[in-house]
Design a protein around this motif. Structure first.
Motif, PDB file in Angstrom:
ATOM      1  N   SER A 141      11.621  36.436 -16.555  1.00 17.55           N
ATOM      2  CA  SER A 141      11.706  37.220 -15.329  1.00 17.55           C
ATOM      3  C   SER A 141      11.974  36.340 -14.120  1.00 17.55           C
ATOM      4  O   SER A 141      12.733  36.717 -13.209  1.00 17.55           O
ATOM      5  N   GLN A 142      11.364  35.153 -14.086  1.00 18.63           N
ATOM      6  CA  GLN A 142      11.599  34.237 -12.972  1.00 18.63           C
ATOM      7  C   GLN A 142      13.028  33.716 -13.006  1.00 18.63           C
ATOM      8  O   GLN A 142      13.650  33.517 -11.964  1.00 18.63           O
ATOM      9  N   LEU A 187      15.166  36.392 -11.608  1.00 22.55           N
ATOM     10  CA  LEU A 187      14.991  36.462 -10.161  1.00 22.55           C
ATOM     11  C   LEU A 187      15.750  35.363  -9.450  1.00 22.55           C
ATOM     12  O   LEU A 187      16.389  35.595  -8.416  1.00 22.55           O
ATOM     13  N   ALA A 202      19.375  36.105  -9.485  1.00 16.86           N
ATOM     14  CA  ALA A 202      19.678  37.192  -8.549  1.00 16.86           C
ATOM     15  C   ALA A 202      19.696  36.700  -7.116  1.00 16.86           C
ATOM     16  O   ALA A 202      20.556  37.090  -6.313  1.00 16.86           O
ATOM     17  N   ILE A 203      18.718  35.816  -6.768  1.00 17.64           N
ATOM     18  CA  ILE A 203      18.667  35.268  -5.404  1.00 17.64           C
ATOM     19  C   ILE A 203      19.920  34.447  -5.114  1.00 17.64           C
ATOM     20  O   ILE A 203      20.547  34.585  -4.057  1.00 17.64           O
TER      21      ILE A 203
END
Length: 695
Positions: free
Chosen positions: A280-281, A284, A287-288
């Motif tokens: 998940s990290q 993320l 995505a960032i």
């Protein structure tokens, strides 16, 4: 270009450069790749290996070994009986990166043709291979056992089996001399001992899989699919190509096309931070990063759009400014031209007023507005005809209550103004019933106009040259005598001698009673009685110009007499003095009439339209013809005066005997003077003549 425009261009260029660098950074792969495609093979793209079987050429990449040669757009790998040949790519293909220990992913696709002798049952083989670089084979075999090049992969094609049909071949995959799968029998396109096929060999270095497709099998399952790490088999640099060994002179293996692509795929390195293993990290973080890149691209796009709009607006403003400046400049130029033209016209008007300072008898100066009203603003419907210097309009002049003809002199040249002045100063002083009366003149705004009494039947030429019209003999006789009377008045009865210089049928006007009136005095010249008119440039209508004028450029009363003689003959014969539409012996009127006179057939030249007139008088017509020849005599010394010519027409004087043949006159011209000698066998010779045909 302004400083602001330069700054905008620099901002735009910087933005474009930044976008280009971003594209290079994010969208252009940095791995090394090799790619080529040959849809056919020609001599200029290939070269032969040297005696040591080595290949190098700075411009050509396909190397031919041993018996390989170019044939019909393909490469026949082994064209000799019991021979061998090979085809290789001359440069090394980087297969393994020592620094990163990455292995290349590649794809090789080729089409082939196998020719064989089915009766001899002697078949060779065709092999696609990848092995160490450089290629060192000298026998035709890849030395699958105990050889120095035993590290290789190969795809073998052969017909070495008695159980194969005509369209079948065997497909085999080899690694380091060992078959890693059973031979597979495949079918090709068979045509007259010829098999055509296509092979695709692919290696996926990420998943370490090797696939072989035959003909149309892709994208279906491959013929061979094996998990194998070629990193442990092939060296850093490899050779790719084909090798073949034939067993019969009819056994040929031909490569038709060859495509190859090799690249090192980008592999994400593992993340060494605390989030390692946390899916998940990772998502993320990706995505960032993606959002940051997207926002950055949007900002750059907005800046680019803003700069483009700003530059477009500046460009539109600059073009509008240039357009306004151009329109203002054009307007100022036109205004200046109008002022200059108005000033010039006013100056010309004052000059012409000075020319006419003495009051002209009868004729008077008229205003331009009067002429506009008389001609309905110079309507096209009012045009009577067009002369050498411009149109002639009909009109009604209220101030004198007369129908008039108004000639506009469109030619504003020096010659046009000269004729205008001549008409006003000469014809306004002349008074004779057989001359067109000048009623007035006008020179305003640069336009020149002459106003005459209107001649209802226009000009003589419209009757005698138009065979749809008729003009009876009494009218013709009176017209000829009226023209003669006008010339007598000009030559001897007025206070000065006036030489008209343009006597012709077109300048003989006819009033409503068909009375002749001579007009158009634009070329007229004055002289004292007893003196000659000296001109330096010949003037008049060429067909009516006397021979001496053509030679010397000088003319006098005798030249008008000559032109009168031409008009007299035209009146009697009803045709032009020069007519190229008639028989060759009749083209020149004077010569033809003189010839008929000499043969005793003078009456045969008379216009047929008057032969049946009830008032036709053959004696008078013959007299007119003789006067015409007399006046048109080539020797000016033999011509009569106009008073003598009129006396002959009235049978008050006899005509001298004319020679039976038309005389020929020779002229000798010097710089100081012109002398004319009468000869009987010499024609006129003209070395240099300056003609000025004004009508």
């Amino acid at each position: 270009m302004s400083t602001g425009d330069n700054n905008l261009h620099r901002i735009f260029d910087a933005t474009v450069l930044l976008l280009f660098l971003l594209c290079v950074e994010f969208f252009i792969p940095t791995e090394q790749q090799i790619e080529f495609s040959y849809t056919n093979f020609v001599e200029g793209e290939t070269f032969k290996a040297n005696t040591d079987n080595q290949c190098y050429h700075p411009d050509k990449k396909i190397c031919l070994h041993a018996d390989a040669w170019i044939k019909n757009g393909g490469i026949d790998v082994d064209y000799k009986s019991n021979g061998w040949g090979a085809v290789t790519y001359s440069e090394p293909i980087l297969f393994r990166n020592k620094t990163t220990n990455q292995t290349a992913t590649f794809k090789s696709e080729f089409t082939f043709t196998i020719l064989y002798n089915e009766e001899l049952e002697a078949f060779g083989s065709l092999v696609f291979f990848m092995s160490g670089f450089p290629f060192q084979n000298t026998s035709g075999y890849l030395q699958m056992e105990n050889g120095k090049n035993n590290n290789f992969i190969a795809v073998n094609l052969d017909k070495d089996s008695p159980y194969l049909d005509r369209d079948q071949i065997q497909l085999q995959l080899l690694l380091n001399s060992k078959a890693i799968a059973e031979k597979e029998i495949v079918e090709g396109d068979f045509d007259k001992n010829c098999i055509n096929g296509r092979i695709i060999v692919e290696y996926d270095s990420i998943n370490s899989t090797l696939s072989v497709f035959y003909n149309a099998r892709k994208p279906a399952s491959p013929n061979f699919f094996h998990a194998v790490d070629l990193n442990t088999i092939l060296p850093e640099n490899v050779t790719i190509g084909f090798v073949s060994k034939s067993k019969d002179s009819y056994d040929e293996h031909i490569i038709k096309t060859w495509d190859f692509f090799s690249t090192f795929p980008i592999i994400e390195e593992p993340f060494d931070g605390k989030i390692k293993g946390n899916t998940s990290q990772k998502v993320l973080l990706v995505a960032i990063i993606g959002a940051i890149i997207t926002v950055f691209i949007l900002i750059i796009g907005a800046i680019t759009f803003f700069v483009w709009k700003l530059m477009k607006r500046k460009l539109i403003e600059r073009r509008e400014k240039e357009k306004r400046e151009k329109e203002r400049s054009e307007k100022e130029r036109r205004e200046k031209e109008r002022r200059d033209r108005r000033n010039h016209d006013e100056t010309e008007d004052r000059i012409l007023d000075a020319e006419f300072e003495e009051e002209q008898e009868g004729a008077k100066k008229l205003s331009y507005n009067e002429l506009q009203m008389a001609t309905d603003n110079f309507s096209k419907d009012r045009i009577l005809g067009v002369g050498g210097f411009g149109p002639v309009y009909s009109g009604f002049l209220k101030s004198i209550k007369k129908n008039v003809a108004i000639k506009r002199i469109s030619d504003h040249s020096k010659q046009g103004k000269k004729e205008y002045v001549a008409e006003v100063k000469i014809i306004s002083q002349l008074r004779h019933k057989n001359m067109v009366q000048l009623l007035g003149w006008c020179h305003e705004n640069g336009d020149l106009h002459l106003v005459y009494e209107l001649m209802e039947n226009r000009s003589l030429d419209s009757f005698i040259f138009d065979h749809q019209k008729t003009l009876s003999w009494p009218f013709r006789r009176n017209i000829t005598k009226g023209l003669a009377s006008a010339l007598i008045y000009l030559h001897q009865d007025w206070k000065q001698c006036v030489v008209h210089r343009d006597v012709k049928a077109g300048n003989v006007m006819l009033d409503k009673k068909f009375e002749a009136k001579l007009g158009d005095f634009g070329l007229a010249r004055l002289s004292d009685h007893g003196g000659g008119v000296q001109t330096t440039v010949m003037a008049g209508t060429i067909e009516y110009i006397a021979p001496e004028c053509i030679i010397t450029g000088k003319g006098g009363k005798e030249s008008d007499v000559y032109a009168f003689g031409i008009v007299a003959l035209e009146i009697a014969c009803g045709r032009k003095c020069i007519d190229h539409k008639t028989d060759a012996n009749k083209v020149k009127l004077v010569e033809w009439v003189w010839k008929m006179y000499g043969s005793g057939s003078l009456v045969d030249v008379v216009d047929e339209r008057i032969l049946n007139d009830k008032d036709y008088n053959e004696r008078e017509v013959k007299q007119l013809l003789m006067v015409g020849l007399f006046c048109a005599h080539p020797d000016l010394e033999k011509r009569p005066t106009m008073s003598h010519a009129l006396a002959i027409l009235n049978f008050q004087s006899s005509i001298p005997t004319l020679p039976m043949e038309m005389p020929r006159v020779g002229f000798t011209v010097s710089r100081q003077q012109s002398s004319i000698s009468n000869t009987t066998d010499t024609t006129s010779s003209i070395s240099t003549i300056e003609l000025s045909n004004h009508r």
